[in-house]
Design a protein around this motif. Structure first.
Motif, short mmCIF file in Angstrom:
data_model
loop_
_atom_site.label_atom_id
_atom_site.label_comp_id
_atom_site.label_asym_id
_atom_site.label_seq_id
_atom_site.Cartn_x
_atom_site.Cartn_y
_atom_site.Cartn_z
N GLY A 1 12.96 8.59 14.58
CA GLY A 1 12.73 8.39 13.14
C GLY A 1 12.96 6.97 12.70
O GLY A 1 13.30 6.71 11.53
N ALA A 2 12.75 6.01 13.62
CA ALA A 2 13.02 4.60 13.29
C ALA A 2 11.87 3.94 12.53
O ALA A 2 12.03 2.83 12.01
CB ALA A 2 13.31 3.82 14.56
N ILE A 3 10.70 4.62 12.50
CA ILE A 3 9.55 3.99 11.83
C ILE A 3 9.17 4.83 10.61
O ILE A 3 9.03 6.05 10.70
CB ILE A 3 8.33 3.90 12.77
N PRO B 1 5.33 -2.08 15.59
CA PRO B 1 6.01 -1.86 14.30
C PRO B 1 7.38 -2.54 14.28
O PRO B 1 8.00 -2.64 13.23
CB PRO B 1 6.17 -0.33 14.26
N LYS B 2 7.83 -3.03 15.45
CA LYS B 2 9.19 -3.56 15.57
C LYS B 2 9.24 -5.02 15.14
O LYS B 2 9.60 -5.92 15.91
CB LYS B 2 9.68 -3.40 17.01
N ILE B 3 8.82 -5.25 13.91
CA ILE B 3 8.77 -6.61 13.38
C ILE B 3 9.79 -6.73 12.26
O ILE B 3 9.87 -5.84 11.41
CB ILE B 3 7.35 -6.90 12.80
N VAL C 1 7.67 0.16 8.09
CA VAL C 1 9.01 -0.47 8.11
C VAL C 1 9.80 0.10 9.28
O VAL C 1 9.80 1.31 9.52
CB VAL C 1 9.76 -0.21 6.78
N TRP C 2 10.42 -0.79 10.03
CA TRP C 2 11.17 -0.40 11.24
C TRP C 2 12.66 -0.50 10.97
O TRP C 2 13.15 -1.53 10.50
CB TRP C 2 10.77 -1.35 12.37
N ASP C 3 13.37 0.57 11.26
CA ASP C 3 14.84 0.58 11.09
C ASP C 3 15.46 0.42 12.48
O ASP C 3 15.56 1.37 13.25
CB ASP C 3 15.26 1.91 10.45
N CYS D 1 16.59 2.66 16.35
CA CYS D 1 15.67 2.49 17.49
C CYS D 1 16.41 2.52 18.83
O CYS D 1 17.47 1.90 18.98
CB CYS D 1 14.94 1.15 17.33
N CYS D 2 15.83 3.26 19.82
CA CYS D 2 16.45 3.29 21.15
C CYS D 2 15.67 2.41 22.13
O CYS D 2 15.91 2.44 23.33
CB CYS D 2 16.52 4.73 21.67
N ASN D 3 14.69 1.65 21.62
CA ASN D 3 13.89 0.72 22.43
C ASN D 3 13.12 1.39 23.56
O ASN D 3 12.99 0.82 24.65
CB ASN D 3 14.76 -0.42 22.97
N SER E 1 7.70 3.53 23.03
CA SER E 1 6.57 4.47 22.90
C SER E 1 5.62 4.01 21.81
O SER E 1 4.40 4.19 21.90
CB SER E 1 7.08 5.87 22.53
N CYS E 2 6.17 3.41 20.76
CA CYS E 2 5.33 2.94 19.64
C CYS E 2 4.38 1.84 20.10
O CYS E 2 3.20 1.80 19.71
CB CYS E 2 6.22 2.44 18.51
N ILE E 3 4.87 0.94 20.93
CA ILE E 3 4.03 -0.17 21.40
C ILE E 3 2.95 0.35 22.33
O ILE E 3 1.80 -0.07 22.28
CB ILE E 3 4.92 -1.25 22.07
S1 SF4 Z 1 10.95 1.72 20.51
FE1 SF4 Z 1 9.52 2.42 18.94
S2 SF4 Z 1 9.16 4.60 19.41
FE2 SF4 Z 1 11.00 3.98 20.53
S3 SF4 Z 1 12.70 4.47 19.13
FE3 SF4 Z 1 12.17 2.33 18.74
S4 SF4 Z 1 10.72 2.39 17.06
FE4 SF4 Z 1 10.84 4.47 17.90
#
Ligand code: SF4
Ligand code: SF4
Length: 289
Positions: A69-71, A101-103, A79-81, A85-87, A90-92
């Motif tokens: 739920g980071a996006i 979205p990680k801007i 907006v990215w929180d 985020c666990c990095n 998957s979003c990229i």
């Molecule tokens: S890397 Fe992207 S998909 Fe993964 S947790 Fe962070 S924002 Fe969500």
């Protein structure tokens, strides 16, 4: 943790930042904080960070794959929180727009506050990308603040924008590291997506202003005329009588797009052959990485 949202920022000039590396020893002299800006005006076939190429179009596809739920979509803008985020990235991977979205969106002072944490351990900052000069106005303001804080300011650029026309930015810049991806115009256009006229103009202009710290060429076997590029760049450096480093970067299939993920890196033997060409042309500081 603080989240950078549109509402919390009050300056008219924003920087869109993909990533900050607090300490880097490969982006200019000494220990430096490297700031990677989002968006590029090239589309290099071998790009190692294709997610830095475009700005987000807010399509929302990445929201569906984010398990933490980071996006979020706030008033039509992604907006990215980063605190959630666990990095996993998957979003990229799902983004078809070569974006992320990680801007983080910063004002120059916000960004300086971030750099401030590392200030006692660095000699300066280097702005990179993507192509940082697209955000010229923001960098001018950032460099003014950084210089007032005693930091040197370097630019890592693809050379697409004409430095002769960026007079204020160049006056605030200690040195530039310039990519010369191909000397051959047709190859540049085919594999980089744009003409190299300004790149070669910038090579000469920056050297004439003694603003060139380093030239970089990524060596991609078969696809590019590596020997031609190395010959011409090193001849130029050799004849300039300036202390300009030439960095030859081995292509590596890390983070690249699917279509070239099986492409091989050049051999050490081939890289040394290119280094020899550069030495023979009078280029004294040649580095292979
Ligand atoms: S890397 Fe992207 S998909 Fe993964 S947790 Fe962070 S924002 Fe969500
Ligand atoms: S980062 Fe990519 S997938 Fe996510 S909203 Fe932006 S364009 Fe769409």
């Amino acid at each position: 943790m603080e989240i950078f949202t549109i509402e919390r920022l009050d300056s008219m000039v924003y920087g869109y930042i993909n990533r900050i590396i607090p300490f880097s020893s490969v982006d200019g002299p000494g220990n430096r904080t490297s700031i990677f800006f989002q968006e590029c005006n090239f589309n290099c076939i071998y790009c190692h960070n294709p997610e830095t190429i475009n700005t987000c179009v807010n399509c929302g596809k990445c929201i569906e794959v984010c398990k933490t739920g980071a996006i979020k979509n706030i008033l039509g803008e992604i907006v990215w929180d980063y605190s959630k985020c666990c990095n996993c990235d998957s979003c990229i991977k799902i983004c078809k727009n070569n974006s992320s979205p990680k801007i983080k969106k910063f004002t120059p002072q916000n960004l300086m506050n971030e750099i401030e944490k590392y200030k006692n351990f660095i000699q300066g900052i280097t702005v990179s990308g993507g192509e940082c000069t697209i955000q010229e106005e923001f960098i001018i303001e950032l460099f003014k603040i950084a210089r007032n804080n005693g930091l040197t300011c370097f630019i890592d650029s693809n050379g697409f924008k004409d430095f002769k026309e960026m007079t204020e930015l160049l006056s605030l810049t200690d040195k530039v590291m310039l990519d010369v991806k191909s000397w051959d115009k047709a190859i540049h256009k085919e594999f980089i997506g744009e003409d190299n006229t300004n790149v070669l103009k910038n090579l000469k202009y920056l050297a004439s202003m003694d603003k060139l710290y380093e030239v970089r060429t990524v060596v991609v076997p078969d696809m590019f005329k590596n020997e031609d590029t190395v010959y011409n760049v090193s001849k130029f450096i050799g004849e300039s009588n300036l202390n300009i480093r030439y960095k030859l970067i081995k292509f590596r299939a890390m983070g690249v797009r699917e279509e070239i993920k099986d492409m091989k890196s050049p051999s050490d033997e081939y890289m040394n052959k290119l280094k020899e060409i550069a030495y023979k042309n009078g280029c004294e500081d040649v580095v292979i990485v």
